[in-house]
Design a protein around this motif. Structure first.
Motif, PDB file in Angstrom:
ATOM      1  N   ASN A 141      44.696  29.680  42.726  1.00  0.00           N
ATOM      2  CA  ASN A 141      45.268  30.925  43.237  1.00  0.00           C
ATOM      3  C   ASN A 141      45.264  32.056  42.226  1.00  0.00           C
ATOM      4  N   ASP A 142      45.540  31.779  40.952  1.00  0.00           N
ATOM      5  CA  ASP A 142      45.587  32.854  39.963  1.00  0.00           C
ATOM      6  C   ASP A 142      44.249  33.565  39.851  1.00  0.00           C
ATOM      7  N   ASP A 143      43.165  32.800  39.754  1.00  0.00           N
ATOM      8  CA  ASP A 143      41.844  33.416  39.651  1.00  0.00           C
ATOM      9  C   ASP A 143      41.431  34.090  40.954  1.00  0.00           C
ATOM     10  N   ILE A 144      41.718  33.473  42.083  1.00  0.00           N
ATOM     11  CA  ILE A 144      41.359  34.065  43.380  1.00  0.00           C
ATOM     12  C   ILE A 144      42.127  35.368  43.595  1.00  0.00           C
ATOM     13  N   ASN A 145      43.328  35.439  43.047  1.00  0.00           N
ATOM     14  CA  ASN A 145      44.117  36.663  43.184  1.00  0.00           C
ATOM     15  C   ASN A 145      43.470  37.859  42.502  1.00  0.00           C
ATOM     16  N   VAL A 146      42.587  37.639  41.539  1.00  0.00           N
ATOM     17  CA  VAL A 146      41.855  38.763  40.934  1.00  0.00           C
ATOM     18  C   VAL A 146      41.113  39.509  42.036  1.00  0.00           C
ATOM     19  N   LEU A 147      40.443  38.766  42.917  1.00  0.00           N
ATOM     20  CA  LEU A 147      39.734  39.403  44.026  1.00  0.00           C
ATOM     21  C   LEU A 147      40.709  39.948  45.060  1.00  0.00           C
ATOM     22  N   ALA A 148      41.675  39.146  45.472  1.00  0.00           N
ATOM     23  CA  ALA A 148      42.594  39.570  46.533  1.00  0.00           C
ATOM     24  C   ALA A 148      43.331  40.851  46.150  1.00  0.00           C
ATOM     25  N   GLU A 149      43.844  40.909  44.929  1.00  0.00           N
ATOM     26  CA  GLU A 149      44.558  42.108  44.484  1.00  0.00           C
ATOM     27  C   GLU A 149      43.606  43.294  44.331  1.00  0.00           C
ATOM     28  N   GLY A 150      42.412  43.032  43.810  1.00  0.00           N
ATOM     29  CA  GLY A 150      41.438  44.109  43.648  1.00  0.00           C
ATOM     30  C   GLY A 150      41.006  44.703  44.976  1.00  0.00           C
ATOM     31  N   VAL A 151      40.789  43.860  45.969  1.00  0.00           N
ATOM     32  CA  VAL A 151      40.413  44.334  47.306  1.00  0.00           C
ATOM     33  C   VAL A 151      41.567  45.118  47.927  1.00  0.00           C
TER      34      VAL A 151
END
Length: 173
Positions: free
Chosen positions: A110-120
């Motif tokens: 989740n921490d790494d995937i959140n880089v994309l989710a938050e950026g989007v």
């Protein structure tokens, strides 16, 4: 990009690119020019190769964070990347050209995937939730997340500006 380079905040140094059967005469573009375009582009084109060798090009959203291109894809690209992780991402920004070449890896956790989710969320005002090592839209769509780790980036200003064609090399991780 290796953690060591990120920790040192080193930026790649541009060199004249060999393009159109000759080395661009220059002057080269600064990395800040390419990085600004990578961060601000709205649409990117991901190019992968099918297992039988056919090129596969698709537009997508993505974010440039931590000297890496982050994206998700629910089309065939994800399956193709399992077979051959080599890919290219090209910008759709007027006449300026920036192309990333490198290898993709699936993003887990989740921490790494959140880089994309938050950026989007910030860039496109589009909400993504994260669970089960995937991003999810409010419409029930779900997709795995990938990152393209750059090995080489090419860019030049304007379609006729090949004289400024610049190549930035990244260390392999």
């Amino acid at each position: 990009m290796t953690a060591e380079v990120l920790d040192n905040k080193e930026k790649p140094t541009g060199t004249p690119a060999f393009i159109f059967r000759q080395t661009a005469p220059g002057p080269t573009q600064p990395w800040s020019w390419a990085e600004n375009l990578l961060k601000s582009a709205a649409t990117y084109w991901l190019v992968t190769t099918s297992p039988d060798g056919h090129p596969h090009s698709r537009p997508l959203w993505g974010v440039w964070e931590q000297d890496t291109f982050w994206f998700s894809s629910q089309n065939r690209s994800g399956e193709f990347l399992k077979v051959n992780p080599r890919a290219s991402v090209n910008l759709q920004v007027g006449e300026d050209v920036v192309m990333i070449e490198g290898s993709c890896s699936r993003v887990l956790g989740n921490d790494d995937i959140n880089v994309l989710a938050e950026g989007v969320g910030v860039k496109y005002d589009w909400e993504l939730t994260v669970s089960e090592d995937r991003v999810h839209t409010r419409f029930g769509q779900s997709a795995p997340v990938f990152r393209l780790n750059p090995e080489r980036v090419y860019g030049w200003a304007g379609i006729a500006g090949w004289e400024s064609a610049t190549r930035w090399d990244f260390p392999r991780s």
